[in-house]
Motif scaffolding. Structure first.
Motif, short mmCIF file in Angstrom:
data_model
loop_
_atom_site.label_atom_id
_atom_site.label_comp_id
_atom_site.label_asym_id
_atom_site.label_seq_id
_atom_site.Cartn_x
_atom_site.Cartn_y
_atom_site.Cartn_z
N UNK A 143 25.88 46.24 49.76
CA UNK A 143 25.02 45.07 49.62
C UNK A 143 23.57 45.54 49.56
N UNK A 144 22.79 45.01 48.63
CA UNK A 144 21.38 45.36 48.51
C UNK A 144 20.58 44.44 49.44
N UNK A 145 20.51 44.83 50.73
CA UNK A 145 19.89 43.97 51.74
C UNK A 145 18.53 44.52 52.17
N UNK A 146 17.72 43.60 52.69
CA UNK A 146 16.45 43.95 53.33
C UNK A 146 16.28 43.03 54.53
N UNK A 147 15.89 43.59 55.67
CA UNK A 147 15.65 42.82 56.89
C UNK A 147 14.18 42.94 57.21
N UNK A 148 13.47 41.82 57.23
CA UNK A 148 12.02 41.82 57.41
C UNK A 148 11.68 41.24 58.79
N UNK A 149 11.27 42.12 59.71
CA UNK A 149 10.87 41.70 61.06
C UNK A 149 9.39 41.34 61.08
N UNK A 150 9.05 40.16 61.56
CA UNK A 150 7.64 39.83 61.73
C UNK A 150 7.08 40.50 62.98
N UNK A 151 5.80 40.29 63.24
CA UNK A 151 5.20 40.72 64.49
C UNK A 151 5.69 39.83 65.63
N UNK A 152 5.43 40.27 66.87
CA UNK A 152 5.87 39.49 68.03
C UNK A 152 5.17 38.14 68.09
N UNK A 153 3.88 38.11 67.77
CA UNK A 153 3.13 36.85 67.71
C UNK A 153 3.19 36.36 66.27
N UNK A 154 4.11 35.44 66.03
CA UNK A 154 4.37 34.90 64.69
C UNK A 154 3.72 33.53 64.65
N UNK A 155 2.57 33.44 64.01
CA UNK A 155 1.67 32.29 64.15
C UNK A 155 1.84 31.28 63.02
N UNK A 156 2.32 30.11 63.40
CA UNK A 156 2.53 29.04 62.41
C UNK A 156 1.21 28.52 61.83
N UNK A 157 0.14 28.56 62.61
CA UNK A 157 -1.12 27.95 62.19
C UNK A 157 -2.11 28.96 61.60
N UNK A 158 -1.77 30.23 61.63
CA UNK A 158 -2.70 31.25 61.16
C UNK A 158 -2.88 31.25 59.65
N UNK A 159 -3.98 31.81 59.20
CA UNK A 159 -4.30 31.86 57.77
C UNK A 159 -3.70 33.11 57.14
N UNK A 160 -3.60 33.08 55.82
CA UNK A 160 -3.10 34.24 55.09
C UNK A 160 -4.17 35.31 54.98
N UNK A 161 -3.74 36.55 55.08
CA UNK A 161 -4.65 37.69 54.93
C UNK A 161 -3.99 38.76 54.09
N UNK A 162 -4.79 39.47 53.33
CA UNK A 162 -4.29 40.62 52.57
C UNK A 162 -4.52 41.92 53.35
N UNK A 163 -5.06 41.80 54.54
CA UNK A 163 -5.33 42.97 55.38
C UNK A 163 -4.22 43.08 56.42
N UNK A 164 -3.24 43.93 56.14
CA UNK A 164 -2.10 44.06 57.04
C UNK A 164 -1.57 45.50 56.98
N UNK A 165 -0.70 45.81 57.94
CA UNK A 165 -0.10 47.14 58.05
C UNK A 165 1.42 46.97 57.98
N UNK A 166 2.08 47.78 57.16
CA UNK A 166 3.54 47.77 57.07
C UNK A 166 4.13 48.88 57.92
N UNK A 167 5.31 48.63 58.46
CA UNK A 167 6.04 49.64 59.20
C UNK A 167 7.52 49.55 58.87
N UNK A 168 8.31 50.34 59.58
CA UNK A 168 9.76 50.34 59.33
C UNK A 168 10.53 49.88 60.57
N UNK A 169 11.16 50.81 61.26
CA UNK A 169 12.03 50.45 62.38
C UNK A 169 11.28 50.25 63.69
N UNK A 170 10.06 50.75 63.78
CA UNK A 170 9.36 50.73 65.06
C UNK A 170 8.38 49.58 65.21
#
Length: 209
Positions: A143-170
């Motif tokens: 299966x061609x799967x991808x699991x995308x974990x958000x940060x611990x503080x997942x903010x419904x009211x926050x604005x979109x930003x293009x300034x972010x950091x990607x990681x993997x398992x950690x």
């Protein structure tokens, strides 16, 4: 591409729908009741009743189901299992909206965030259910799967930003030492992954600066 979003009317789902449409994709939503979301075609049914025929007509299936209450934790595993069995040995990709609790906090990948002493007890059941879901995915190399974990503080009211950091398992932190991302930023990164297909058969995560 032709995309199916399961849980299209949820906090993550509706934002993913909006951004996928803006990117020029065709989007269909799976919802439990008629009229739960407008502006796109819908399949109105319990997600656990979805069939292989329904699922494989799409290029990408996004599982954005909101299963945050104890009586719905089973969906994290049961729906994941249904989806991987249906999509095995097909060309349909699966992207799962995961959680932060199953991210690892050590380099040996033996301790997950939900194992740490300060992890909130009220989220423990959900985090472990999501951890079980990714364990299921890892068993399906067909299966061609991808699991995308958000940060611990997942903010419904926050604005979109293009300034972010990607990681993997950690578990990762932003430049201010916080684990934060808005739903808007998360949804855009997920749609970018639909477009770019960088994390095939992998988990990845993101934090917003």
């Amino acid at each position: 591409m032709n995309i199916l979003v399961i849980g299209a009317n949820g906090n993550a789902g509706r934002r993913i729908v909006e951004k996928a449409l803006k990117a020029g994709h065709q989007v269909t939503g799976v919802v439990r009741r008629e009229g739960a979301i407008e502006g796109i075609p819908t399949i109105v049914k319990d997600a656990l009743q979805l069939t292989k025929q329904e699922l494989t007509q799409f290029d990408v299936v996004v599982n954005a189901t909101s299963a945050f209450a104890p009586d719905t934790y089973y969906l994290q595993t049961d729906l994941t299992l249904l989806l991987v069995k249906a999509l095995a040995n097909t060309n349909t990709r699966l992207i799962v909206v995961g959680g932060a609790g199953s991210l690892y906090v050590d380099e040996d990948h033996t301790v997950q965030l939900y194992d740490t002493p300060d992890f909130p007890e009220e989220y423990l059941g959900l985090a472990k259910a999501q951890g079980n879901a990714i364990d299921i995915l890892r068993k399906f190399s067909n299966v061609d799967w991808t699991f995308f974990s958000p940060a611990a503080d997942f903010d419904e009211k926050g604005v979109e930003s293009k300034d972010y950091i990607l990681g993997n398992e950690n578990f990762i932190l932003n430049k201010d030492g916080n684990s934060y991302i808005s739903y808007e930023t998360y949804a855009q990164i997920l749609v970018d992954e639909i477009n770019n297909h960088k994390f095939s058969r992998q988990r990845f995560t993101a934090v917003q600066n």
